[in-house]
Design a protein around this motif. Structure first.
Motif, short mmCIF file in Angstrom:
data_model
loop_
_atom_site.label_atom_id
_atom_site.label_comp_id
_atom_site.label_asym_id
_atom_site.label_seq_id
_atom_site.Cartn_x
_atom_site.Cartn_y
_atom_site.Cartn_z
N UNK A 211 0.80 -1.23 0.00
CA UNK A 211 0.00 0.00 0.00
C UNK A 211 0.83 1.27 0.00
N UNK A 212 2.15 1.15 0.14
CA UNK A 212 2.97 2.34 0.18
C UNK A 212 4.35 2.04 0.71
N UNK A 213 5.12 3.10 0.97
CA UNK A 213 6.42 2.92 1.61
C UNK A 213 6.77 4.16 2.41
N UNK A 214 7.65 3.97 3.36
CA UNK A 214 8.16 5.05 4.20
C UNK A 214 9.67 5.12 4.00
N UNK A 215 10.14 6.29 3.57
CA UNK A 215 11.58 6.56 3.44
C UNK A 215 11.97 7.55 4.52
N UNK A 216 13.09 7.28 5.18
CA UNK A 216 13.58 8.25 6.15
C UNK A 216 15.09 8.18 6.24
N UNK A 217 15.69 9.28 6.71
CA UNK A 217 17.13 9.31 6.93
C UNK A 217 17.46 10.39 7.95
N UNK A 218 18.61 10.21 8.59
CA UNK A 218 19.07 11.16 9.60
C UNK A 218 19.68 12.38 8.93
N UNK A 251 -5.21 11.13 8.01
CA UNK A 251 -5.11 10.54 6.68
C UNK A 251 -3.79 9.82 6.46
N UNK A 252 -2.76 10.28 7.13
CA UNK A 252 -1.43 9.69 6.93
C UNK A 252 -1.36 8.26 7.42
N UNK A 253 -2.22 7.87 8.35
CA UNK A 253 -2.14 6.53 8.93
C UNK A 253 -2.79 5.45 8.08
N UNK A 254 -3.78 5.82 7.26
CA UNK A 254 -4.59 4.82 6.58
C UNK A 254 -3.78 3.83 5.74
N UNK A 255 -2.82 4.27 4.93
CA UNK A 255 -2.09 3.29 4.12
C UNK A 255 -1.15 2.40 4.94
N UNK A 256 -0.91 2.76 6.20
CA UNK A 256 0.09 2.06 7.00
C UNK A 256 -0.51 1.38 8.23
N UNK A 257 -1.81 1.14 8.18
CA UNK A 257 -2.48 0.47 9.30
C UNK A 257 -1.92 -0.92 9.48
N UNK A 258 -1.57 -1.27 10.72
CA UNK A 258 -1.02 -2.58 11.02
C UNK A 258 0.46 -2.72 10.72
N UNK A 259 1.12 -1.64 10.37
CA UNK A 259 2.55 -1.71 10.08
C UNK A 259 3.36 -1.71 11.38
#
Length: 407
Positions: A211-218, A251-259
């Motif tokens: 359903x999506x992806x999360x990218x992050x970096x320091x 709205x930001x949580x919907x694609x990542x429910x249960x992650x």
């Protein structure tokens, strides 16, 4: 040209990363440039930038890398994780090993800090703020630049470095050719110390799922903050003409429910009130019209899945500066064509790879996703998919070859 109309040999429209870097690259070749920036002060757009070696090696050449490293964080690893379970799918060291391989670090930096370092190197006398360009037209051997305050300037060459929503691109192309990619994003910055659930907080990481992806970096001089972009496969159609629209925080949580808790903790740590359309643009047959030429996102806007938008703009600056240094002042067409010839295949390859990454990251569960995961865990993954991007040296025009996709 009237006496009260200022004239410049080169005018750069836009004091973003590409425009500022181009001014430095031109100066190295003895060419002065004036930058016109529409805002009253330099403001960050998109919060942060990941600078790979194909950009940081050039910053070293331009003499700004030391100042940049003081406000940046060198990433420790590139990690891909299953967004739901948190399992590590692949890990590539991008610290000392990366530096030894490519000659520079993989840095995370706040966009405002990067703009400050570059603008201080350029000098405030070369950057004119609150200069909103409203129109261009050619008149003999000059380009007339109309400004919102009613004034005008002229230039021998105009460079459109005004970003993905470029006015100059519309002037070159004749229309707005932006295409919604079918994905949107939420952005945020969080102090690292607040992310107790996050493993490897100083690595650049992708948490992936159907359903999506999360990218992050320091980022930051002490790695004190984490920048994230949460990408979802929604909405199917973008509902507005604007690229950024108001959004409800939930709205930001919907694609990542249960992650995994690290994902939901990161998303919940900061209020998000905007959703960003991830737009793409088709490759252009030419990047110039008359005495006007495009650079960076204005020429070849990227979706952010490879984190190469700023890096490709930085690469552009070297080629364009070299060609302008030998240009015929009576007709820069040959210089523009040589610049495009050096950059067209490279940027199209990176554009295509960036478009494909989201498809690869968002595969539904099944054999294709299993094959992708196995490839991400292989020792050849980085070499197959990313080394051709990061190992490019803009001063030698090498490394154009794209790698195979990570399916």
């Amino acid at each position: 040209m009237t006496q009260d109309m200022p004239h410049d040999d080169v005018v750069i429209i836009g004091a973003g990363i590409g425009g500022l870097t181009l001014a430095l690259a031109l100066r190295e070749r003895g060419i002065g440039a004036t930058i016109l920036e529409r805002t009253a002060e330099l403001r960050e757009v998109g919060a942060a930038v990941a600078l790979s070696a194909n950009a940081t090696t050039l910053f070293r050449r331009l003499g700004v890398l030391d100042a940049l490293e003081e406000v940046s964080w060198a990433q420790s690893d590139l990690i891909f994780r299953d967004g739901r379970t948190g399992a590590t799918l692949g890990r590539t060291p991008v610290g000392a090993t990366y530096r030894a391989r490519f000659g520079a670090d993989y840095l995370g930096v706040h966009r405002a800090d990067l703009q400050r370092v570059l603008s201080e190197a350029v000098g405030s006398d070369r950057i004119l703020m609150s200069r909103h360009v409203t129109g261009l037209r050619e008149e003999g051997a000059h380009v007339l630049i109309d400004l919102a305050d009613g004034s005008r300037r002229t230039a021998g060459v105009v460079v459109g470095a005004d970003g993905a929503r470029s006015l100059v691109r519309r002037w070159v192309v004749g229309h707005d050719d932006a295409i919604y990619s079918g994905r949107s994003g939420f952005r945020g910055i969080i102090p690292t110390e607040q992310l107790s659930e996050l493993p490897d907080p100083h690595a650049i990481q992708f948490w992936i799922g159907p359903t999506g992806h999360l990218l992050h970096y320091a980022m930051g001089g002490e790695g004190q903050d984490v920048n994230f972009l949460a990408v979802s496969r929604t909405p199917e159609r973008w509902p507005a003409d604007e690229w950024v629209v108001p959004a409800r925080d939930e709205e930001k949580f919907a694609p990542f429910a249960g992650w995994h808790p690290a994902v939901t903790q990161m998303l919940g740590a900061v209020e998000v009130t905007q959703r960003w359309a991830l737009m793409r643009r088709p490759p252009l047959p030419t990047w110039h019209r008359g005495r006007v030429v495009l650079l960076g996102d204005a020429a070849h806007a990227l979706v952010p899945h490879h984190g190469q938008g700023a890096n490709q703009a930085i690469e552009d600056t070297w080629a364009l500066a070299e060609e302008l240094a030998t240009a015929d002042p009576r007709d820069p067409t040959a210089a523009f064509e040589a610049y495009e010839g050096r950059r067209r295949l490279r940027t199209r390859a990176v554009q295509f790879a960036s478009w494909q990454v989201a498809e690869v990251l968002h595969l539904p569960d099944g054999p294709e996703a299993d094959a992708r995961n196995a490839h991400m865990g292989s020792s050849s993954y980085f070499e197959d998919t990313l080394a051709w991007i990061h190992g490019y040296d803009p001063t030698h025009d090498s490394g154009i070859r794209p790698g195979r996709l990570s399916r």
